[in-house]
Design a protein around this motif. Structure first.
Motif, PDB file in Angstrom:
ATOM      1  N   TYR A 127       0.716  -1.232   0.030  1.00  0.00           N
ATOM      2  CA  TYR A 127       0.048  -0.008  -0.027  1.00  0.00           C
ATOM      3  C   TYR A 127       0.895   1.370  -0.002  1.00  0.00           C
ATOM      4  N   LEU A 128       2.043   1.372   0.639  1.00  0.00           N
ATOM      5  CA  LEU A 128       2.786   2.547   0.716  1.00  0.00           C
ATOM      6  C   LEU A 128       3.257   3.173  -0.611  1.00  0.00           C
ATOM      7  N   SER A 130       0.932   3.746  -3.005  1.00  0.00           N
ATOM      8  CA  SER A 130      -0.059   3.434  -3.784  1.00  0.00           C
ATOM      9  C   SER A 130      -1.019   4.670  -4.023  1.00  0.00           C
ATOM     10  N   VAL A 131      -1.300   5.686  -3.013  1.00  0.00           N
ATOM     11  CA  VAL A 131      -2.261   6.476  -3.214  1.00  0.00           C
ATOM     12  C   VAL A 131      -1.416   7.835  -3.479  1.00  0.00           C
ATOM     13  N   VAL A 132      -0.251   8.185  -2.775  1.00  0.00           N
ATOM     14  CA  VAL A 132       0.435   9.555  -3.271  1.00  0.00           C
ATOM     15  C   VAL A 132       1.919   8.988  -3.782  1.00  0.00           C
ATOM     16  N   PRO A 133       1.905   8.817  -5.063  1.00  0.00           N
ATOM     17  CA  PRO A 133       3.202   8.130  -5.656  1.00  0.00           C
ATOM     18  C   PRO A 133       4.444   9.101  -5.333  1.00  0.00           C
ATOM     19  N   VAL A 134       5.622   8.574  -5.234  1.00  0.00           N
ATOM     20  CA  VAL A 134       6.817   9.228  -4.988  1.00  0.00           C
ATOM     21  C   VAL A 134       6.858  10.506  -5.710  1.00  0.00           C
ATOM     22  N   GLY A 135       6.720  10.657  -6.799  1.00  0.00           N
ATOM     23  CA  GLY A 135       6.885  11.838  -7.818  1.00  0.00           C
ATOM     24  C   GLY A 135       5.743  12.861  -7.680  1.00  0.00           C
ATOM     25  N   ASP A 136       4.760  12.457  -6.823  1.00  0.00           N
ATOM     26  CA  ASP A 136       3.480  13.400  -6.846  1.00  0.00           C
ATOM     27  C   ASP A 136       3.614  14.849  -6.940  1.00  0.00           C
ATOM     28  N   ASN A 137       4.395  15.212  -6.080  1.00  0.00           N
ATOM     29  CA  ASN A 137       4.661  16.805  -6.173  1.00  0.00           C
ATOM     30  C   ASN A 137       6.083  17.051  -5.269  1.00  0.00           C
ATOM     31  N   PHE A 138       6.581  18.093  -5.132  1.00  0.00           N
ATOM     32  CA  PHE A 138       7.919  18.128  -4.535  1.00  0.00           C
ATOM     33  C   PHE A 138       8.048  17.851  -3.279  1.00  0.00           C
ATOM     34  N   VAL A 212       3.222  13.236   4.566  1.00  0.00           N
ATOM     35  CA  VAL A 212       2.328  12.719   3.700  1.00  0.00           C
ATOM     36  C   VAL A 212       1.143  11.618   4.313  1.00  0.00           C
ATOM     37  N   VAL A 213       0.231  11.499   4.047  1.00  0.00           N
ATOM     38  CA  VAL A 213      -0.780  10.864   4.711  1.00  0.00           C
ATOM     39  C   VAL A 213      -1.494   9.950   3.713  1.00  0.00           C
ATOM     40  N   GLU A 214      -1.493   8.653   3.460  1.00  0.00           N
ATOM     41  CA  GLU A 214      -2.174   8.060   2.584  1.00  0.00           C
ATOM     42  C   GLU A 214      -3.440   7.051   3.173  1.00  0.00           C
ATOM     43  N   LEU A 215      -4.603   7.255   2.689  1.00  0.00           N
ATOM     44  CA  LEU A 215      -5.603   6.323   3.211  1.00  0.00           C
ATOM     45  C   LEU A 215      -6.154   5.405   2.080  1.00  0.00           C
ATOM     46  N   VAL A 216      -6.598   4.149   2.561  1.00  0.00           N
ATOM     47  CA  VAL A 216      -7.014   3.220   1.591  1.00  0.00           C
ATOM     48  C   VAL A 216      -8.150   2.709   2.456  1.00  0.00           C
TER      49      VAL A 216
END
Lengths: 440, 258
Positions: A127-128, A130-138, A212-216
């Motif tokens: 999951y890590l 998977s919602v906010v990709p590494v290259g999403d924003n700076f 960074v917070v990711e929720l699934v």
């Protein structure tokens, strides 16, 4: 080190559209990892930083709850309130975790993400990112490169998490950038309510916080994520304060899943934050309730993104912005409906309240609709606390500050009522404290 | 001097679009304890300004004169201190407070003045009981306590809500600024009865009105005619009928001649 490459990225990748201004950040001058030097965790309230306790006291938090928030174990028999599990983050390493056992019995995993990497690698790997990709924003890239800790929550199939989960973040080391990473995964038919609150003692230099917070959320799952943020906003001349550049995003992957963001943002010199929902599952629901308060020289550019992918997806956005002093506050929100999202519905309401005549409030809604059957509504208002309202309240015996508090809390009522009880009272007081001295 | 409310030589002005405008030009008025006085007068004579200045609205600058309220210098006090000292103003146009629950507002206000007066605060249950009973006497719908302060209230409901606040705040001196405007006969009677219920040796009122009709229900001890920022004539309750028949012309002419 990784930060070298990232700092190069800064020149090109940093968001330039946000309505905030600050001197360039020297990413080489930040400390990317700072562990507390002293003993691992406070055993009693006497050991907790008095600054932190003063803030709690001002907020009227009861003593036993202060202890809980500061990560002190509850004495036996303290059962008058619903239990809350607290994972206190002092700087970058989680040092106290409570209620672990009750949660374990229910099958809920709630632990520092550093432990999750070790103990549950298969879940983290799945999951890590998977919602906010590494290259999403700076800032997401910066976080992904250097994060050392944060929280991990996993609620298995069919389990209603037996207690509210809460994490208190705090920045207390000199020049420490904090790069928390939070990952919450809720399986089919399960639910969780997660509370995040922040306090910070007085600091002179600007500090960067890029979490960074990711929720699934899977089928029929629901996640309620509540934030009360009152980091040091800088002094009245705009000196010091936290830079809060956060990426928060939730994915409603399963049918009828629901993610609800509630935030009360009163602190930080600059807030840049858009908790979002990707509404993929059919009939999934996204909600965003926000109160953002800026005073003195604070700047806030905050809002949400609702991406409607699945059929019959619904989203609600209620954003309340309060500006005082010489501050500037912007609501920026995106509602995007993709071609397959038949029957999608969105309702957005943005209200701005101005206190004084030197502050600014801006509303920037982006609406992109590619499905003719979708229904999108947007309402917006801008108003001032009028002399008439203040005089009316004072004629009835209220002090000027109580009058402002009453009017502001009335203005925010639709959002505050979404907060869990534990936070609602605290949030009301916080609004009043944040606006102290803004009138008169 | 009555030792209750004594206004003497009161002058006040307002800054209207950069121009100083003198509105009160030497008001002399005394109200003894337990009496209800009425002020009548043509539009623009300064009646509402007088009520605002007494309640402490900051838009007005007092340039001369004094106001003594129960032995204290009223003009030195903040609006909330005046409220705590027992002064209540029923607004001509009650203000809306969106999102603020009416019962919560009332309780906050009542407890603020009780604290300032050294009385015990009312707990939620006791307060609600008192408020419901008072609302019923004013024929107010029970849900008005649950609604937001004055938001979506009809003209009549707003005025009743003012009288409800007055009842619960237990003032020793109330100013009613055109509380009768926009009320039908039934509402007028209910509001007047609400004020009459408060009448006692320890309650005085200043009733500002354009119409004799309110004074039929709320019979004053004295009536004052105000024009051009001054009290130009005073008399007993019979003055209301005379004004109703003849208008203000004679009093204005007399004042000019004097």
């Amino acid at each position: 080190m990784a930060a070298g490459g990232v700092s190069h990225l800064a020149e090109n990748g940093r968001a330039k559209w946000a309505k905030v201004s600050h001197p360039p950040i020297d990413y080489q001058d930040l400390h990317y990892y700072a562990a507390p030097k002293k003993k691992p965790g406070p055993k009693s309230l006497e050991e907790v930083d008095p600054e932190l306790l003063r803030t709690y006291e001002k907020l009227g938090i009861p003593l036993h709850e202060q202890a809980m928030l500061a990560g002190v174990e509850l004495p036996e028999g303290e059962t008058s309130r619903p239990p809350m599990a607290v994972d206190a983050v002092f700087d970058s390493v989680s040092v106290v975790t409570t209620f672990r056992k009750t949660l374990e019995e229910a099958g809920v995993i709630f632990c520092p993400i550093s432990e999750a990497v070790r103990d549950h690698p298969e879940l983290v790997r799945q999951y890590l990112g998977s919602v906010v990709p590494v290259g999403d924003n700076f800032y997401a890239a910066l976080n992904s490169a250097v994060f050392t800790d944060g929280s991990f929550v996993f609620v298995p199939k069919g389990v209603r998490c037996p207690m509210e989960l809460s994490t208190y973040f705090r920045i207390n080391a000199k020049n420490t950038g904090q790069f928390e990473r939070t990952l919450i995964v809720v399986e089919d038919g399960a639910s969780v309510s997660y509370l995040e609150g922040c306090t910070a003692p007085m600091r002179d230099e600007n500090q960067l916080h890029a979490a960074v917070v990711e929720l699934v959320a899977m089928e029929d799952a629901s996640i309620k994520y509540s934030t009360v943020q009152n980091w040091y906003p800088g002094d009245e001349n705009g000196r010091g304060g936290i830079y809060n550049f956060v990426t928060k995003r939730g994915a409603c992957r399963g049918a009828r899943s629901k993610i609800s963001w509630t935030q009360v943002e009163t602190g930080s010199a600059i807030t840049w934050k858009y908790p979002s929902c990707i509404l993929q599952g059919e009939g999934s629901v996204g909600e965003f309730y926000s109160v953002a308060v800026t005073n003195n020289h604070q700047q806030a550019d905050t809002g949400t993104k609702m991406i409607h992918i699945g059929r019959n997806t619904r989203s609600t956005i209620i954003a309340k912005t309060i500006s005082a002093g010489q501050s500037d506050s912007t609501y920026r929100g995106l509602v995007r409906v993709l071609p397959k999202a038949s029957g999608a519905r969105n309702f957005t309401q943005c209200d701005s309240l101005l206190i004084g005549d030197q502050c600014g409030a801006h509303t920037v809604p982006y609406i992109e609709n590619r499905n003719m059957g979708a229904r999108i509504e947007h309402e917006a208002t801008t108003s001032k606390i009028s002399e008439d309202q203040l005089f009316y309240c004072r004629q009835r015996g209220l002090s000027e500050e109580d009058a402002v508090g009453l009017i502001v809390n009335g203005f925010c009522r639709d959002v505050l009522k979404e907060l869990p009880m534990e936070f609602a009272v605290e949030a009301q007081k916080l609004l009043q404290i944040s606006l102290e001295g803004s009138v008169g | 001097m009555t030792q209750f409310l004594d206004i003497s030589g009161l002058c006040a002005r307002i800054d209207a679009d950069g121009q100083e405008k003198e509105i009160l030009k030497g008001v002399d008025l005394s109200i003894p304890p337990g009496e209800v006085h009425a002020i009548m007068g043509p539009n623009g004579s300064g009646k509402s300004t007088l009520s605002y200045v007494l309640a402490g609205r900051e838009d007005y600058e007092v340039t001369a004169g004094s106001v003594n309220f129960q032995g204290k210098d009223l003009l030195e006090m903040e609006p909330e201190e005046r409220a705590a000292a027992g002064l209540f103003l029923a607004f001509q146009s009650p203000i809306e407070l969106p999102g603020v629950n009416n019962a919560n507002f009332l309780r906050t206000a009542v407890n603020a003045v009780r604290r300032a007066r050294g009385q015990d605060e009312l707990d939620a249950v006791t307060f609600l009981k008192t408020a419901r009973a008072a609302a019923k006497e004013l024929s107010m719908a029970p849900d008005m306590l649950k609604r937001n302060v004055n938001v979506g209230f009809s003209g009549g409901e707003k005025k009743r809500n003012e009288v409800l606040q007055m009842t619960l705040l237990e003032p020793s001196f109330a100013i009613l600024d055109e509380t009768d405007s926009g009320l039908d006969v039934d509402a007028l009677r209910i509001v007047a009865e609400g004020v009459n219920r408060l009448r006692s040796p320890s309650f005085s009122a200043l009733v500002i009105t354009h119409h004799q009709r309110l004074l039929d229900y709320l019979v004053p001890d004295r009536i004052h005619v105000m024009a051009k920022g001054r009290i130009i004539h005073s008399g007993g309750p019979e003055l209301a009928q005379q004004i109703d028949r003849e208008g203000y012309t004679r009093f204005l002419a007399e004042a000019e001649a004097a």
